[in-house]
Each structure stands twice: as C-alpha cells, then as structure tokens.
Design an enzyme around this catalytic site. Structure first.
Site, PDB file in Angstrom:
ATOM      1  N   ASN A 151       0.854  -1.246   0.032  1.00 54.63           N
ATOM      2  CA  ASN A 151       0.009  -0.282   0.016  1.00 54.63           C
ATOM      3  C   ASN A 151       0.929   1.283   0.120  1.00 54.63           C
ATOM      4  O   ASN A 151       0.435   2.300  -0.576  1.00 54.63           O
ATOM      5  CB  ASN A 151      -0.940   0.161   1.211  1.00 54.63           C
ATOM      6  CG  ASN A 151      -0.406  -0.118   2.367  1.00 54.63           C
ATOM      7  OD1 ASN A 151       0.578  -0.698   2.713  1.00 54.63           O
ATOM      8  ND2 ASN A 151      -0.815   0.178   3.257  1.00 54.63           N
ATOM      9  N   GLY A 227       1.878  -5.834   7.045  1.00 51.82           N
ATOM     10  CA  GLY A 227       0.874  -6.578   6.407  1.00 51.82           C
ATOM     11  C   GLY A 227      -0.424  -7.064   6.976  1.00 51.82           C
ATOM     12  O   GLY A 227      -0.785  -6.709   8.117  1.00 51.82           O
ATOM     13  N   GLU A 249       2.948  -5.114  12.386  1.00 52.85           N
ATOM     14  CA  GLU A 249       2.192  -3.951  12.230  1.00 52.85           C
ATOM     15  C   GLU A 249       1.094  -4.373  11.359  1.00 52.85           C
ATOM     16  O   GLU A 249       1.306  -4.811   9.946  1.00 52.85           O
ATOM     17  CB  GLU A 249       2.959  -2.818  11.687  1.00 52.85           C
ATOM     18  CG  GLU A 249       2.191  -1.628  12.148  1.00 52.85           C
ATOM     19  CD  GLU A 249       1.289  -1.046  11.042  1.00 52.85           C
ATOM     20  OE1 GLU A 249       0.026  -1.462  11.395  1.00 52.85           O
ATOM     21  OE2 GLU A 249       1.624  -0.337  10.060  1.00 52.85           O
ATOM     22  N   CYS A 283      -3.357   1.571   6.704  1.00 51.88           N
ATOM     23  CA  CYS A 283      -3.982   0.842   7.774  1.00 51.88           C
ATOM     24  C   CYS A 283      -4.428   1.954   8.820  1.00 51.88           C
ATOM     25  O   CYS A 283      -5.219   1.523   9.770  1.00 51.88           O
ATOM     26  CB  CYS A 283      -2.936   0.064   8.506  1.00 51.88           C
ATOM     27  SG  CYS A 283      -1.415   1.178   8.448  1.00 51.88           S
ATOM     28  N   GLU A 461       6.799   0.863  16.213  1.00 51.66           N
ATOM     29  CA  GLU A 461       8.004   1.393  15.592  1.00 51.66           C
ATOM     30  C   GLU A 461       8.224   2.847  15.777  1.00 51.66           C
ATOM     31  O   GLU A 461       7.298   3.307  16.532  1.00 51.66           O
ATOM     32  CB  GLU A 461       7.554   1.222  14.069  1.00 51.66           C
ATOM     33  CG  GLU A 461       7.430  -0.307  13.704  1.00 51.66           C
ATOM     34  CD  GLU A 461       6.930  -0.507  12.244  1.00 51.66           C
ATOM     35  OE1 GLU A 461       6.026  -0.292  11.501  1.00 51.66           O
ATOM     36  OE2 GLU A 461       7.969  -1.185  11.325  1.00 51.66           O
TER      37      GLU A 461
HETATM   38  O1  TXE Z   1      -0.989  -8.786   2.510  1.00 54.32           O
HETATM   39  P1  TXE Z   1       0.181  -9.860   3.102  1.00 54.32           P
HETATM   40  P2  TXE Z   1      -1.901  -9.095   1.147  1.00 54.32           P
HETATM   41  C1  TXE Z   1      -4.304  -5.997   4.662  1.00 54.32           C
HETATM   42  C2  TXE Z   1      -5.529  -5.684   3.985  1.00 54.32           C
HETATM   43  C3  TXE Z   1      -5.172  -6.663   2.713  1.00 54.32           C
HETATM   44  C4  TXE Z   1      -4.653  -7.719   3.542  1.00 54.32           C
HETATM   45  C5  TXE Z   1      -4.249  -8.730   2.809  1.00 54.32           C
HETATM   46  O2  TXE Z   1      -6.631  -5.914   4.561  1.00 54.32           O
HETATM   47  O3  TXE Z   1      -6.513  -6.975   2.143  1.00 54.32           O
HETATM   48  O4  TXE Z   1      -4.173  -7.513   4.557  1.00 54.32           O
HETATM   49  O5  TXE Z   1      -3.197  -8.283   1.978  1.00 54.32           O
HETATM   50  C6  TXE Z   1       4.227 -10.971   2.571  1.00 54.32           C
HETATM   51  N1  TXE Z   1       5.828 -14.887   5.245  1.00 54.32           N
HETATM   52  N2  TXE Z   1      -3.258  -5.470   4.676  1.00 54.32           N
HETATM   53  O6  TXE Z   1      -2.185 -10.670   1.607  1.00 54.32           O
HETATM   54  O7  TXE Z   1       0.364 -11.121   2.212  1.00 54.32           O
HETATM   55  C7  TXE Z   1       3.961 -10.538   1.277  1.00 54.32           C
HETATM   56  O8  TXE Z   1       4.753 -11.096   0.407  1.00 54.32           O
HETATM   57  C8  TXE Z   1       6.545 -14.005   5.271  1.00 54.32           C
HETATM   58  C9  TXE Z   1      -3.025  -4.351   5.684  1.00 54.32           C
HETATM   59  O9  TXE Z   1      -1.430  -8.656   0.081  1.00 54.32           O
HETATM   60  O10 TXE Z   1       0.249  -9.730   4.446  1.00 54.32           O
HETATM   61  C10 TXE Z   1       4.197  -9.002   1.314  1.00 54.32           C
HETATM   62  O11 TXE Z   1       5.486  -8.573   1.223  1.00 54.32           O
HETATM   63  N3  TXE Z   1       5.967 -12.852   4.513  1.00 54.32           N
HETATM   64  C11 TXE Z   1      -1.675  -3.849   5.491  1.00 54.32           C
HETATM   65  C12 TXE Z   1       3.747  -8.671   2.840  1.00 54.32           C
HETATM   66  O12 TXE Z   1       4.011 -10.044   3.596  1.00 54.32           O
HETATM   67  C13 TXE Z   1       4.856 -13.297   3.852  1.00 54.32           C
HETATM   68  C14 TXE Z   1      -0.978  -3.414   4.222  1.00 54.32           C
HETATM   69  C15 TXE Z   1       2.456  -8.297   3.097  1.00 54.32           C
HETATM   70  O13 TXE Z   1       1.465  -8.996   2.311  1.00 54.32           O
HETATM   71  C16 TXE Z   1       4.114 -14.271   4.030  1.00 54.32           C
HETATM   72  C17 TXE Z   1      -1.213  -4.713   3.682  1.00 54.32           C
HETATM   73  C18 TXE Z   1       4.680 -15.478   4.767  1.00 54.32           C
HETATM   74  N4  TXE Z   1       3.833 -16.687   5.211  1.00 54.32           N
HETATM   75  C19 TXE Z   1      -2.378  -5.358   3.603  1.00 54.32           C
HETATM   76  N5  TXE Z   1       2.946 -14.281   3.405  1.00 54.32           N
HETATM   77  C20 TXE Z   1      -1.212  -2.769   6.743  1.00 54.32           C
HETATM   78  N6  TXE Z   1      -1.128  -3.196   7.996  1.00 54.32           N
HETATM   79  O14 TXE Z   1      -0.624  -1.549   6.281  1.00 54.32           O
HETATM   80  C21 TXE Z   1       2.898 -13.090   2.793  1.00 54.32           C
HETATM   81  N7  TXE Z   1       4.113 -12.520   3.114  1.00 54.32           N
END
Ligand code: TXE
Length: 481
Positions: A151, A227, A249, A283, A461
């Site tokens: 994002n 994430g 976070e 977020c 953070e």
């Molecule tokens: O995020 P992911 P996704 C929320 C938002 C969104 C949902 C899913 O609601 O719809 O999360 O988004 C890495 N081991 N947020 O699925 O998967 C991945 O490659 C290690 C809120 O796209 O959580 C990426 O680099 N790493 C949020 C990162 O995690 C892993 C911002 C985030 O992706 C992994 C984004 C694993 N097993 C989404 N699986 C915020 N807090 O701002 C994935 N990744």
C-alpha cells in the site's frame, strides 16, 4: 518490459532458479515487468552477504553510518520524480500523492534515523549504598528481516530498513511482490551513497516462498513485518519457536468519531482524506465513521456532496484524486463486500461501482463508497476492507460510541472530533488503540511510538522505540566496593 532483479551483496542478480513473476500496472491491468520469485537459496545468499558485512558495519562509527543514511535520503529526494512515477505505475496511486507523500517520506525515514542514531542513548543505574553501577549496552542484533506490504511500498520498506541500518544491523528485505519497483530502484541509490556491499540486501518474491524463507531462517534474528493480520499470525507461529524478536504492524478498522461540538469544516475536509486517501488502502484510514445524532443528517448530506467531487482517474494524471486499487485480486476482495451490502442491513448511499476510465478500461477503479450501517456488529464494520469504502452510523451518547469504537478485533488508531477537553482526554484514555488523534488525522511525528493493540499488531515502530527493537540490551553490573 522492466526487468527487476534481486540486490544482493551490492550487485543486481537474477534468481537462482530463474523463476519469475509478472508485475502488472493497476491503472490498465497490463503486465509491464518481471520480478524474481526467489527461493530459499537466494535468501541464503542474501543472508550470507549480510552476515559477512555485519562485523564491519556494526562497528562503523555512528557519524559514518549517519552520513551514509543522510546521503541515501538526499539521493531519493534528488530522484523524486523518477521514484514517484515508478510508485504510481506500480501501485495505482495518484502521482500527486507519491510525489507529495510517499517518496518524500521515504527520504525522511532515512534522514530521520540517520539523525536519531546520533542521539540514541543507553542508561546507567548507580546504587551508592551497594557500591554498584549498572550500565546498559545496546548492540545491533546481527542480520534482521524486513517484510513490507504494497500500500505504501517505499515508504513502509524504508520505515523498517532505515532504523535497522542506523542501529548497525545488516538487512535482508522483501518488498511486496505486488509493488517491487521502487525497492529495486533503491538498490542503485544505496550503491551511489556508498552503503557497503551486503549491508542491505533486497530479495523479491512471493510471501509464501521468499518471505517464509526469511522468517524461518535460523540465523535471521528479528522480523519486522507490516501486512495483513492473517499473515502476521503465520509469521508469529513460525518465528516463535526460533525465539526471534518480532514487530508486527497489522490491519486496522479504525473509528472516526465525530461530535457536534467539533470544528465542522476542518473535520469534513480531514474526514475526506482519512476515508479515501490512497484509495482507502492505508491501515490508519478511519473506515468506521460514527456521527453524533444531532448532526448526522447534515453530515451525511455534506459528506456525500464532497465525496461526489472527488476525481477518480488514471494515476499519472495530475488532477486524479482517487487512482486505481492495487491489483485485480484486491479489487475483487473489496467488491465482494460491496456485493453483500443488501444482505447486511446496510445501504450504499454513494458509490459502490466500478468506474470506467477512458483509455484505461481494464484498470481497477472503484468509486469512493459510503455505506450506512445499522449495527457495529455488521461484517462491514468488523472486517478490514482496505479500500475506498467507509461506513456511517449515528450515535446518541459518549458511552455508546466508545463501546462501539472498542467493539472490534482491531486497535490501531482512532480519531475523535470534539472541542470538549474533558471528553477528548477521556476518549484518549479509554479508546483501545495504539494511536489516538484528536481533531486531526495522520499528522505524523517520526519520534512517536507507532503500532497497534489487539489484532493490529505487536510492538512499536518509530523513534527510539524501533531503535530499541533493532538492538539487544545487555546489562552490566560492576561492584566497586
Ligand atoms: O498482504 P500480505 P495481502 C491487509 C489488507 C489486505 C490484507 C491482505 O486488509 O486486504 O491485509 O493483503 C509477505 N511469510 N493489509 O495478502 O500477504 C508478502 O509477500 C512471510 C494491511 O496482500 O500480508 C508481502 O511482502 N512473508 C497492511 C507482505 O507479507 C509473507 C498492508 C504483506 O503481504 C508471507 C497490506 C509469509 N508466509 C495489507 N505471506 C497494513 N497493515 O498496512 C505473505 N508475506
């Protein structure tokens, strides 16, 4: 086609298994680049480069580390237009936003931590009656992992990397596979700034392969992750038996509480931003809007009127205020909530539709969407939708709105609009959130602790909090009797 490569040991390289992922542009859905889908061996190479760089980087003078970080900041700023264009193309966000927020903030992350490290300190505790003095050492951890989302791609990646490097760690970083472009450009900048090879390594790939390999690497000492909450759970499960330090976070479902005694115009303007900035994909967005009953009707009318004026369009156009959602998958996730509205005792009062943008018919454009809900228990008020979608609900009393604000699994941030001092202090105390804004939204001061409670994460953070996270504390007790 853009050919994105890993950045390992100061050099750009293809993934060992020669596996690639498509990188597509959300503005038009067209694939415009390839990025590595790195395997565990790539991560191991990155780890080894970082491990070899650590003995020297960890004892490099603070003045020198600081100077390199400040140089990186200056180079990002000098390349503002190039970075901003790349970020918009990759993510779908309006160019005006990446130019004014994302990229300047990435530069200021390096600038801030380049300076903060020169002020970082440890403590000593003297007990003259016992003739002891305790002092604390804060040493860098070693090799740490930084995993960031799509994002705010460069903004959040650098928010982790900069303090990790400032504190003397070496880093294996993985940006989101959905938005790898600016992280790729960062490698060049680091070389130009004289960052020694191996101090920062950037490996691209899927979360389940590359990300997982970082989290389960036995010698990577800490994971800083931003994430989704579900991914956070997985990471916590993997990292716990390895006793890694963890900073998570995660998501948010933040209340925006509006009292009749607020400064109405300021509230309205800020609420537009807190609802729809970055297509609602922040977020911290205030996605649950609660309005005091006495001004509910007026607010609804004025809010809809202002939202109607927002310009949805291609990210590269200067006039665009709402760009494209980040990907097809994410667009479909957000739409799936909108499609359920009728079954959820709720009504769309504005938007809720795909927006056709001329010349960009396959892009992921969704109009800003306002939904009136009858209950805070409704799924629309409980799940993180993470798109340009907000809900509206009236409230009658302070107690009722406080209960609803806290009645959710998340606890990242909250905003309260009121000019009543007592009320603002009581809400600040009682809201279950890591960050509370009174009469403002997203006014960031990088010295402050940043993070959430409940399912919004673990740890903080920002400022010295993150420098403490990225260091191991050792206490030394000397008896001088
Ligand atoms: O995020 P992911 P996704 C929320 C938002 C969104 C949902 C899913 O609601 O719809 O999360 O988004 C890495 N081991 N947020 O699925 O998967 C991945 O490659 C290690 C809120 O796209 O959580 C990426 O680099 N790493 C949020 C990162 O995690 C892993 C911002 C985030 O992706 C992994 C984004 C694993 N097993 C989404 N699986 C915020 N807090 O701002 C994935 N990744």
């Amino acid at each position: 086609m853009i050919h994105i490569q890993n950045y390992i040991n100061g050099k750009f390289s293809d993934p060992i298994q020669n596996e690639w992922l498509d990188n597509s542009c959300p503005a038009d859905g067209v694939v415009y680049g390839k990025l590595p889908n790195s395997c565990a061996k790539d991560v191991q190479n990155a780890y080894e480069a970082a491990h070899n760089a650590f003995p020297s980087w960890s004892v490099t003078s603070i003045a020198k580390r600081s100077a390199i970080l400040l140089k990186i900041a200056a180079l990002i700023q000098a390349n503002l237009e190039r970075f901003a264009a790349a970020e918009s193309k990759d993510n779908g966000k309006p160019i005006s936003l990446s130019r004014s927020i994302d990229i300047p903030r990435a530069a200021s992350n390096f600038r801030f931590f380049g300076k903060a490290i020169t002020q970082f300190y440890s403590e000593s505790h003297e007990a003259r009656n016992q003739k002891t003095i305790n002092y604390t050492l804060r040493h860098p951890l070693g090799v740490v992992g930084c995993i960031s989302p799509w994002n705010l791609p460069l903004y959040l990646l650098t928010w982790k990397i900069a303090p990790a490097l400032a504190a003397g760690n070496c880093v294996v970083a993985k940006p989101s596979e959905v938005t790898p472009y600016t992280a790729f450009l960062l490698g060049e900048i680091c070389n130009e700034a004289g960052l020694p090879k191996g101090v920062l390594n950037i490996v691209h790939g899927l979360g389940a392969t590359t990300g997982q390999a970082i989290v389960e690497h036995p010698h990577i000492k800490a994971i800083s992750f931003t994430g989704g909450t579900e991914t956070g759970k997985l990471i916590a499960k993997t990292a716990a038996p390895l006793f890694k330090k963890l900073s998570l976070e995660l998501g948010g479902k933040n209340p925006n509480i509006i009292f009749a005694d607020c400064d109405y115009d300021k509230m309205l303007t800020t609420t537009i931003r807190s609802s729809f900035s970055n297509q609602g994909q922040i977020c911290l967005c205030g996605s649950r809007i609660f309005v005091e009953a006495s001004i509910y009707k007026q607010f609804k009318k004025d809010f809809v009127e202002r939202v109607r004026q927002l310009v949805v369009g291609p990210p590269n156009e200067e006039s665009t205020q709402i760009g494209a959602l980040v990907s097809k998958t994410h667009f479909e996730k957000v739409m799936s909530y909108i499609e359920e509205v009728d079954n959820l005792q709720s009504r769309i009062i504005f938007g809720g539709k795909r927006v056709p943008v001329e010349g960009y018919e396959n892009g992921y454009y969704l109009s800003p969407t306002i939904i009136e809900v009858d209950s805070n228990q409704c799924k629309l008020n409980q799940d993180e939708i993470f798109g340009p979608v907000v809900t509206l609900m009236p409230f009658d009393s302070d107690d009722a709105v406080l209960a609803m604000a806290n009645d959710v699994n998340y606890g990242l941030s909250a905003t309260v609009w009121t000019n009543n001092l007592k009320r603002s202090l009581l809400f600040s105390e009682q809201l279950e959130a890591g960050i509370v804004w009174i009469n403002t939204w997203m006014q960031r001061d990088l010295r402050t602790p940043f993070g959430g409670v409940k399912s919004s994460g673990v740890g903080r953070e920002g400022g010295f909090e993150v420098l403490r996270f990225f260091t191991e504390t050792k206490n030394i007790c000397i008896n001088y009797e």
